[in-house]
Structures are given as C-alpha cells and as structure tokens.
Design an enzyme around this catalytic site. Structure first.
Site, PDB file in Angstrom:
ATOM      1  N   ASP A  35       1.188  -1.068   0.063  1.00 29.75           N
ATOM      2  CA  ASP A  35       0.030   0.615   0.326  1.00 29.75           C
ATOM      3  C   ASP A  35       0.963   1.285  -0.151  1.00 29.75           C
ATOM      4  OD1 ASP A  35      -1.704   2.282   1.265  1.00 29.75           O
ATOM      5  OD2 ASP A  35      -3.393   0.327   1.227  1.00 29.75           O
ATOM      6  N   ILE A  36       0.384   2.214  -1.204  1.00 29.26           N
ATOM      7  CA  ILE A  36       1.652   3.798  -0.721  1.00 29.26           C
ATOM      8  C   ILE A  36       1.333   3.870   0.452  1.00 29.26           C
ATOM      9  CG2 ILE A  36       1.194   3.661  -3.245  1.00 29.26           C
ATOM     10  CD1 ILE A  36      -0.433   5.337  -3.356  1.00 29.26           C
ATOM     11  N   ASN A  90     -13.118  -3.522   3.614  1.00 25.97           N
ATOM     12  CA  ASN A  90     -13.347  -2.153   3.554  1.00 25.97           C
ATOM     13  C   ASN A  90     -14.925  -2.608   2.187  1.00 25.97           C
ATOM     14  OD1 ASN A  90     -12.869  -1.588   5.490  1.00 25.97           O
ATOM     15  ND2 ASN A  90     -11.061  -0.161   4.279  1.00 25.97           N
ATOM     16  N   GLY A  96     -14.534   3.042   4.715  1.00 26.39           N
ATOM     17  CA  GLY A  96     -13.259   3.403   4.017  1.00 26.39           C
ATOM     18  C   GLY A  96     -13.046   3.147   2.357  1.00 26.39           C
ATOM     19  N   GLN A  97     -13.518   2.662   2.208  1.00 23.67           N
ATOM     20  CA  GLN A  97     -13.441   1.977   0.387  1.00 23.67           C
ATOM     21  C   GLN A  97     -12.905   3.061  -0.476  1.00 23.67           C
ATOM     22  OE1 GLN A  97     -16.017  -0.575  -1.577  1.00 23.67           O
ATOM     23  NE2 GLN A  97     -14.247  -1.114  -2.260  1.00 23.67           N
ATOM     24  N   HIS A 103     -10.814  -5.512  -3.324  1.00 20.64           N
ATOM     25  CA  HIS A 103      -9.519  -6.048  -2.032  1.00 20.64           C
ATOM     26  C   HIS A 103      -9.240  -6.135  -0.971  1.00 20.64           C
ATOM     27  CE1 HIS A 103      -9.849  -1.951  -2.007  1.00 20.64           C
ATOM     28  NE2 HIS A 103      -9.244  -0.933  -1.008  1.00 20.64           N
ATOM     29  N   HIS A 105      -6.908  -6.080   2.334  1.00 22.78           N
ATOM     30  CA  HIS A 105      -5.209  -5.679   2.458  1.00 22.78           C
ATOM     31  C   HIS A 105      -5.245  -6.339   3.975  1.00 22.78           C
ATOM     32  CE1 HIS A 105      -6.473  -0.970   2.417  1.00 22.78           C
ATOM     33  NE2 HIS A 105      -8.280  -1.439   1.783  1.00 22.78           N
TER      34      HIS A 105
END
Length: 117
Positions: A35-36, A90, A96-97, A103, A105
């Site tokens: 994740d960035i 999410n 929070g998506q 996907h 996390h």
C-alpha cells in the site's frame, strides 16, 4: 461488464501492469502489492485480476477467485513472517473503501486493537 477490466479503475491498471506497484506476489488470478499509504508496518493489498466493486460482489460472482484472494492474503502474511495479522475488506465509502475494485488489506507488524476505528 462486471468481471471485465475497467478503463477508469486504478487496480485494474495495476493488475494489467499499466501502472507500477511494489508487487510482492502474483498468481494467475491475483496480484499483491504494498500500500502506498501504509497503516501498519506491513500493509499489503491483495486484488483479483478480475474487476468486481467489492468483496461480496466478487464472492457472489466468482467464489473460486474470492478463495484465491484469501489464500494469497495468508501467503503474503507468511512471506512477511507475520505471526499475527489482520485481513480487512472495506465495502463502501462509509467504511473507508476508496478504490471500488475488490481488495483485501493484509495488516501486521504492530498490535491491533478491537474494536477497530
């Protein structure tokens, strides 16, 4: 069409190799990348290569790929040597998506409190 790559989807572009990412694992059906904006010392996203807006949609339409996604999340945790970790899906902007492509996390490397957020 659901399942088909979407031209305006960031994760579809990452899955297709059109946008670079720090990929840690890739299979025929999934891609896992860092994740960035990590929320934990280890924060890896695992995405299906097919487009579905959220995990429930993916599971309903393609349960085999949903299982692949979970299996790969576990593989990522193992590769990252996480003894304890959290897998989060999410669904919807209120949860929070921010990218509407299913996907998971994979979060670890620190204590996780309950309840979250």
């Amino acid at each position: 069409m659901v399942g088909e790559p979407q031209d305006d989807c960031l994760f579809c572009k990452i899955a297709a190799g059109q946008i670079p990412a720090d990929v840690v694992r890739e299979t025929e059906t999934t891609v896992a990348f860092r994740d960035i904006h990590p929320q934990a010392p280890t924060h890896v996203l695992v995405i299906p290569k097919v487009h579905h807006p959220d995990a429930a949609s993916l599971a309903a339409a393609e349960p085999g790929i949903a299982a692949d996604l979970l299996r790969e999340a576990g593989q990522v945790a193992g590769d990252e040597k996480l003894e304890s970790y959290r897998i989060v899906f999410n669904t919807g902007s209120g949860a929070g998506q921010t990218v509407f492509h299913a996907h998971a996390h994979v979060l670890g490397g620190r204590g996780m409190q309950w309840p979250p957020g």
